[in-house]
Design a protein around this motif. Sequence first.
Motif, short mmCIF file in Angstrom:
data_model
loop_
_atom_site.label_atom_id
_atom_site.label_comp_id
_atom_site.label_asym_id
_atom_site.label_seq_id
_atom_site.Cartn_x
_atom_site.Cartn_y
_atom_site.Cartn_z
N TYR A 6 0.83 -1.20 0.00
CA TYR A 6 0.00 0.00 0.00
C TYR A 6 0.87 1.26 0.00
O TYR A 6 0.56 2.24 -0.68
N ALA A 7 1.95 1.23 0.78
CA ALA A 7 2.86 2.38 0.83
C ALA A 7 3.52 2.59 -0.54
O ALA A 7 3.65 3.73 -1.01
N THR A 8 3.92 1.49 -1.18
CA THR A 8 4.53 1.59 -2.51
C THR A 8 3.54 2.17 -3.51
O THR A 8 3.89 3.04 -4.33
N MET A 9 2.30 1.72 -3.45
CA MET A 9 1.26 2.23 -4.35
C MET A 9 1.05 3.72 -4.13
O MET A 9 0.90 4.48 -5.10
N TYR A 10 1.06 4.14 -2.88
CA TYR A 10 0.88 5.56 -2.56
C TYR A 10 1.96 6.41 -3.23
O TYR A 10 1.66 7.41 -3.89
N PHE A 11 3.21 6.02 -3.06
CA PHE A 11 4.31 6.81 -3.63
C PHE A 11 4.30 6.78 -5.15
O PHE A 11 4.61 7.78 -5.81
N LEU A 12 3.90 5.65 -5.74
CA LEU A 12 3.81 5.55 -7.20
C LEU A 12 2.73 6.47 -7.75
O LEU A 12 2.97 7.23 -8.71
N LEU A 13 1.55 6.45 -7.14
CA LEU A 13 0.45 7.29 -7.63
C LEU A 13 0.72 8.77 -7.37
O LEU A 13 0.37 9.62 -8.19
N ARG A 14 1.35 9.07 -6.24
CA ARG A 14 1.69 10.47 -5.96
C ARG A 14 2.67 10.99 -7.01
O ARG A 14 2.55 12.15 -7.47
N ARG A 15 3.62 10.17 -7.41
CA ARG A 15 4.59 10.56 -8.44
C ARG A 15 3.89 10.84 -9.77
O ARG A 15 4.19 11.83 -10.45
N LEU A 16 2.92 9.97 -10.14
CA LEU A 16 2.18 10.18 -11.39
C LEU A 16 1.36 11.46 -11.33
O LEU A 16 1.29 12.21 -12.32
N ASN A 17 0.70 11.70 -10.20
CA ASN A 17 -0.09 12.94 -10.05
C ASN A 17 0.79 14.18 -10.19
O ASN A 17 0.43 15.14 -10.88
N ARG A 18 1.94 14.17 -9.54
CA ARG A 18 2.83 15.33 -9.60
C ARG A 18 3.37 15.53 -11.01
O ARG A 18 3.55 16.68 -11.46
N LYS A 19 3.65 14.45 -11.70
CA LYS A 19 4.15 14.54 -13.07
C LYS A 19 3.10 15.20 -13.97
O LYS A 19 3.43 16.05 -14.81
N ARG A 20 1.82 14.83 -13.79
CA ARG A 20 0.76 15.41 -14.60
C ARG A 20 0.51 16.88 -14.23
O ARG A 20 0.19 17.69 -15.09
N GLU A 21 0.62 17.18 -12.94
CA GLU A 21 0.42 18.58 -12.52
C GLU A 21 1.50 19.50 -13.08
O GLU A 21 1.26 20.71 -13.28
N ALA A 22 2.68 18.94 -13.35
CA ALA A 22 3.79 19.75 -13.87
C ALA A 22 3.75 19.91 -15.40
O ALA A 22 4.56 20.63 -15.96
N MET A 23 2.78 19.26 -16.07
CA MET A 23 2.69 19.34 -17.53
C MET A 23 2.29 20.73 -17.99
O MET A 23 1.45 21.39 -17.36
N SER A 24 2.85 21.16 -19.09
CA SER A 24 2.41 22.39 -19.73
C SER A 24 1.16 22.12 -20.56
O SER A 24 0.81 20.95 -20.81
N ILE A 25 0.48 23.18 -21.00
CA ILE A 25 -0.71 23.02 -21.84
C ILE A 25 -0.35 22.26 -23.12
O ILE A 25 -1.08 21.37 -23.55
N GLU A 26 0.80 22.60 -23.71
CA GLU A 26 1.20 21.94 -24.96
C GLU A 26 1.41 20.44 -24.74
O GLU A 26 1.01 19.62 -25.58
N GLU A 27 2.00 20.08 -23.60
CA GLU A 27 2.22 18.66 -23.31
C GLU A 27 0.89 17.94 -23.11
O GLU A 27 0.71 16.81 -23.57
N ARG A 28 -0.05 18.61 -22.47
CA ARG A 28 -1.36 18.00 -22.25
C ARG A 28 -2.09 17.81 -23.57
O ARG A 28 -2.74 16.78 -23.80
N VAL A 29 -2.00 18.79 -24.45
CA VAL A 29 -2.64 18.69 -25.76
C VAL A 29 -2.06 17.51 -26.53
O VAL A 29 -2.80 16.74 -27.16
N ARG A 30 -0.74 17.35 -26.49
CA ARG A 30 -0.12 16.23 -27.20
C ARG A 30 -0.60 14.89 -26.65
O ARG A 30 -0.83 13.94 -27.40
N GLU A 31 -0.75 14.82 -25.32
CA GLU A 31 -1.23 13.58 -24.70
C GLU A 31 -2.65 13.26 -25.16
O GLU A 31 -2.98 12.11 -25.47
N ILE A 32 -3.52 14.27 -25.20
CA ILE A 32 -4.90 14.06 -25.64
C ILE A 32 -4.94 13.69 -27.11
O ILE A 32 -5.67 12.77 -27.52
N ASP A 33 -4.14 14.38 -27.93
CA ASP A 33 -4.12 14.09 -29.37
C ASP A 33 -3.60 12.68 -29.66
O ASP A 33 -3.95 12.09 -30.68
N SER A 34 -2.79 12.15 -28.76
CA SER A 34 -2.28 10.79 -28.96
C SER A 34 -3.30 9.73 -28.57
O SER A 34 -3.05 8.54 -28.69
#
Length: 485
Positions: free
Chosen positions: A443-471
Amino acid sequence: MEGSSIHEKEAEITGNNEVYIDPVAEKRLIRKLDLMLSPMMVLIFLVAYLDRANIGNAAIAGMNEDLKLTGNKLNVAVTLFYVTYIAFEVPASLALKKARPSRLIPFFIISWSAVIIGAAFIKNYASLLATRLLLGAFESGLFPCLTLYLSTFYQPLEQARRVSYLFVASALSGGLGGLLAFGLTNLHGASGLAGWRWLFLVEGIISIVVGIATIFLLPDNFETAWWLNEDEKTIMRARHENARLYQGKSTTTDALDRSEVKLAFRDPKVWLNSACQFCANTCSFGFSTFLPVIIRGFGYSSIRTQLLTVPVYIWASVVYITVSFASDHFNRRAFFMVPMALITATGYALMLGLPMTSTGVLYFATFVTATGIYCVVGLNVTWIINSNAGYFKRATAIGLQQTIGNSAGIMAGQIYRIKNSEGRYVIGHAVSLTTITLAACGYATMYFLLRRLNRKREAMSIEERVREIDSGKMGDRHPDFRYVL
């Protein structure tokens, strides 16, 4: 032109397309959902666990002697239930939408009820094995189907509390099972039936009545719910439309989306969650099935043991429903699951280390053990629902988690086979202590993994988000999807 396209995408991913819902009306709707759905879900799961776990009560009420269950025969019977139980969970969850909940779920209930009624008249060990195999097959699809069904009515942050009702039902079934066992086994000899046979017969009849009622009471979805008016259905459509902004088209299609099925199998988070479920279920299944045997090993009589199981399950129910409410309120899973797992580990350590002469303290240790078991199992189910978006990815993830998690029953049925000269189940408690500690680490491992993914997405620029959606990344891979921690 390209700039305006990015602007449109920005509007899309920042949630400007959401449908407005009156919060007061939505709150009334949720209360109505709870009033109509929760009692049905609790009752269905209650009878399921009653029929599954009553073998432990029957064992100390004379079944072992009547069927000559010497050696490890009882453990083999307990284990065989899980052989068929794990076989059909993924197919059942994938078939739910096509087969229709109002047909498939009652079919499961009525079928296993007939098996339990038949178990009241078995004459030998082979017949017991046959009933356990059939019981496992018919109960296999129930839990993944019910959790998936609830996810079509409730939003992710509303689900922990509702899934908790299922596990509260499973905990309460232990208490009710103890009371029923105490009362029904006293009918020993009535109409020529042994007390344990009355236990199977009456509980089977109760279950079949529930199954028949479910045919008429359980709607396939909110559109066919007879207890929702048109205004409430409009709000439900708006809630689903808002949820679909980042969940892809498969949330509404009836056709099986194989790409989403593959995504679930390829997602390491699903496998980690499932491994944690295996560890927690090892404790859950061993505890719920063998609690009467464990308590009797402390030196209590069979009759008193049946009653002493009741307070343990009531305590577990109160703790779990409290924790699940708090988990939804604070929008946190791991923050509650890790401490709860460690409390349960403490309970097993007490049962391993205390002298067998400390009967009262050993009985107290069962309360400590029960404190976290249902919390971690139930919240982990909610966690996998929250972490997978897209109907068929979520359906596959739930089915896979339950298949792997419930395979723990094969091991749990064997670890309480041997007790030492003092009457202590050292192997059972030691294995359970190890697996619940591993679950806490997971559970602790899952917490740190998901927190890392959330932070990575929060740090995305608009252009990076658009590319992700377009893909084409949708569902939980969408850049605006946030995991519950």
